[in-house]
Design a protein around this motif. Structure first.
Motif, mmCIF file in Angstrom:
data_model
loop_
_atom_site.group_PDB
_atom_site.id
_atom_site.type_symbol
_atom_site.label_atom_id
_atom_site.label_comp_id
_atom_site.label_asym_id
_atom_site.label_seq_id
_atom_site.Cartn_x
_atom_site.Cartn_y
_atom_site.Cartn_z
ATOM 1 N N TYR A 199 -7.233 -2.359 6.932
ATOM 2 C CA TYR A 199 -7.152 -1.249 5.866
ATOM 3 C C TYR A 199 -7.096 -2.426 4.934
ATOM 4 N N ALA A 200 -6.524 -3.373 4.411
ATOM 5 C CA ALA A 200 -6.296 -4.028 3.523
ATOM 6 C C ALA A 200 -7.705 -3.637 2.614
ATOM 7 N N LEU A 201 -8.933 -3.907 3.174
ATOM 8 C CA LEU A 201 -10.327 -3.302 2.374
ATOM 9 C C LEU A 201 -10.177 -2.317 1.666
ATOM 10 N N GLN A 293 -5.331 -6.149 -7.951
ATOM 11 C CA GLN A 293 -5.022 -4.924 -8.330
ATOM 12 C C GLN A 293 -5.900 -4.121 -7.288
ATOM 13 N N GLU A 294 -7.054 -4.734 -6.961
ATOM 14 C CA GLU A 294 -7.846 -4.480 -6.108
ATOM 15 C C GLU A 294 -7.597 -4.020 -4.479
ATOM 16 N N GLY A 295 -6.450 -4.685 -4.665
ATOM 17 C CA GLY A 295 -5.808 -4.449 -3.065
ATOM 18 C C GLY A 295 -6.226 -5.776 -2.333
ATOM 19 N N SER A 296 -6.579 -6.563 -2.505
ATOM 20 C CA SER A 296 -7.052 -7.835 -1.630
ATOM 21 C C SER A 296 -6.160 -9.065 -2.839
ATOM 22 N N SER A 297 -6.808 -9.875 -1.674
ATOM 23 C CA SER A 297 -6.686 -11.381 -2.080
ATOM 24 C C SER A 297 -8.404 -12.397 -2.147
ATOM 25 N N PHE A 298 -7.808 -13.932 -2.966
ATOM 26 C CA PHE A 298 -8.616 -14.548 -2.117
ATOM 27 C C PHE A 298 -9.149 -15.068 -0.781
#
Length: 354
Positions: A199-201, A293-298
Motif C-alpha cells: 500500500y505504501a507504493l 510527497q510521493e508517499g514513499s521513503s528511501f
C-alpha cells in the motif's frame, strides 16, 4: 514457482537492473480472481495466459510482475464481460470505464471531474458509493458500502473491491491532471491484509485499517487543478483501458523511479540517501521531502528494489543465496535471510522450492 533455471549466475549491475522490474503481491491477484473463484470457476488458463503460474495463488509470499498483473486485469474483465471482475452484485458492462472518462474529461477542474465521477458511479455501481468532501485545507474521497460485498469484512472480494475502486479513481485523477496526486492518508474498512506492505507504493505509507468506510485524504488545493488531457489523449489512453491504471503507481512517482533506478545501477554497492541525492543534484533534505510527497521513503524504495530482484532471481536462476546476498549489497548472508523472511514470511530456499 515455475520457469527455467538459468544455467549461468548473473551478477553484474546491468543484469540486476534488468531483473528489477516492478512486482505486486499475489494478494492483489487472488483478490482480482476472488469473484470467479467464489463461484467455482477455473482460473488456471487466465493465469497462464498472463504468465503467472497457477500454483502461485496458493503461496501468500509470491509476487508477480506488474505487466503480468495488468494483462490478467484485461483478461478477466474481457472473459467475464464485467469491468468489476464479478465482485459485486451488479456487473459493470464493457464500456463503463470509457464513459466514465468521457464524462470527466471536459471538466474545468479536478474537483468538478470527481463530482461527475461520483454521480456517474451512483448510477452504475449501487454496491459502493463515492463521495467527495472539501474543507478549508483538506479534501476527502470516501467510499461507502451500500450493500454487502462478500461474506465478511475481510472477504477477499470485499477487500479487492475497495482497493480497486480507490486505485481506479485516484489513478484516473492523476492522469487527468497529468501529475502525481499524493494521498496524505487512507483509512481502509477491513482488517490489515497480508499484502498491505504494498500500500505504501500504491496509495500511501500512512494507511490504517478497520475503519467504518474508506476515507482517503489529500490537500484541498489539488481539487482546483485544471484538467490537462483532451479528447485526443483520451482516445490513446482508452486503447489499453482501465488496466493502464495498474501501471501508473510507479510512473506517477518520478522521484521514486529515479531513486530506484539509481540504486539498481549501483548494485552491489549500497549507497545512502546522501550519495543518491548528490547524484541527483539535490540536498538530502530535498530528496527526502520529495519522496515523502510521493508517499514513499528511501528505505522503502531500497527494500522494494532488493525484494523484487531477489524474487526474480530465485525464480529464474540457480544462484547461491550467499552470492545473491552479496549482489544485493547486504553485509552478510544472515542479514539477507532476515530481510527475506520479512518480505515473504519464509526462507529463500523454501520460496525457491515452492
Amino acid at each position: 514457482m515455475s520457469g527455467d533455471i538459468a544455467a549461468q549466475t548473473v551478477t553484474t549491475a546491468d543484469s540486476a537492473t534488468r531483473n528489477s522490474g516492478a512486482t505486486v503481491s499475489i494478494g492483489f491477484v487472488t483478490g482480482m480472481l476472488s469473484g470467479m473463484r467464489s463461484r467455482g470457476e477455473n482460473v488456471d488458463d487466465l493465469l497462464r495466459g498472463a504468465g503467472i503460474p497457477p500454483a502461485a495463488i496458493d503461496n501468500p509470499g509470491a509476487r508477480v510482475a506488474l505487466r503480468s498483473y495488468a494483462t490478467l486485469y484485461k483478461s478477466v474483465t474481457e472473459h467475464l464481460g464485467d469491468e468489476a471482475f464479478g465482485l459485486l452484485n451488479t456487473s459493470l458492462r464493457p464500456g463503463t470505464f470509457e464513459f466514465l472518462c468521457r464524462g470527466m474529461i471536459g471538466s474545468p477542474s479536478l474537483g468538478i471531474a470527481l463530482e461527475r465521477c461520483a454521480r456517474y458511479l451512483a448510477v452504475v455501481l449501487p454496491d459502493l458509493r463515492l463521495e467527495v468532501e472539501r474543507t478549508h485545507s483538506w479534501a476527502l474521497l470516501r467510499i461507502v458500502e451500500q450493500s454487502r460485498v462478500g461474506h465478511s469484512r475481510d472477504d477477499a472480494r470485499r477487500v479487492f473491491a475497495f482497493e480497486w475502486l480507490l486505485r481506479l479513481v485516484h489513478g484516473l485523477a492523476c492522469w487527468l491532471v497529468a501529475r502525481s496526486l499524493s494521498l496524505s492518508s487512507v483509512a481502509f474498512p477491513f482488517p490489515r491484509p497480508t499484502h498491505a506492505d504494498d500500500y505504501a507504493l500504491i496509495y500511501t505509507a500512512n494507511s490504517s485499517f478497520d475503519a467504518s468506510a474508506l476515507e482517503a485524504s489529500f490537500h484541498a488545493n489539488l481539487l482546483d487543478l485544471p484538467i490537462r488531457r483532451d479528447d485526443a489523449a483520451l482516445e490513446s489512453f482508452l486503447q489499453n483501458g482501465p488496466e493502464t491504471l495498474t501501471m501508473l503507481y510507479r510512473r506517477d512517482r518520478e522521484t521514486v523511479r529515479q531513486v530506484r533506478d539509481a540504486l539498481a545501477a549501483a548494485l552491489p554497492a549500497s549507497p545512502g540517501i546522501d550519495d543518491i541525492a548528490a547524484d541527483m543534484h539535490l540536498s538530502p533534505r530535498t530528496l527526502h521531502r520529495r519522496l515523502v510527497q510521493e508517499g514513499s521513503s528511501f528505505r522503502a524504495i531500497k527494500d522494494a528494489l532488493r525484494r523484487d530482484i531477489a524474487l526474480a532471481r530465485l525464480e529464474r536462476e540457480n544462484v547461491p543465496v550467499s552470492q545473491l546476498a552479496h549482489d544485493l549489497g547486504f553485509t552478510d548472508t544472515s542479514a539477507f535471510f532476515r530481510a527475506f523472511r520479512k518480505w515473504t514470511g519464509q526462507a529463500p530456499s523454501r520460496y525457491r522450492s515452492r
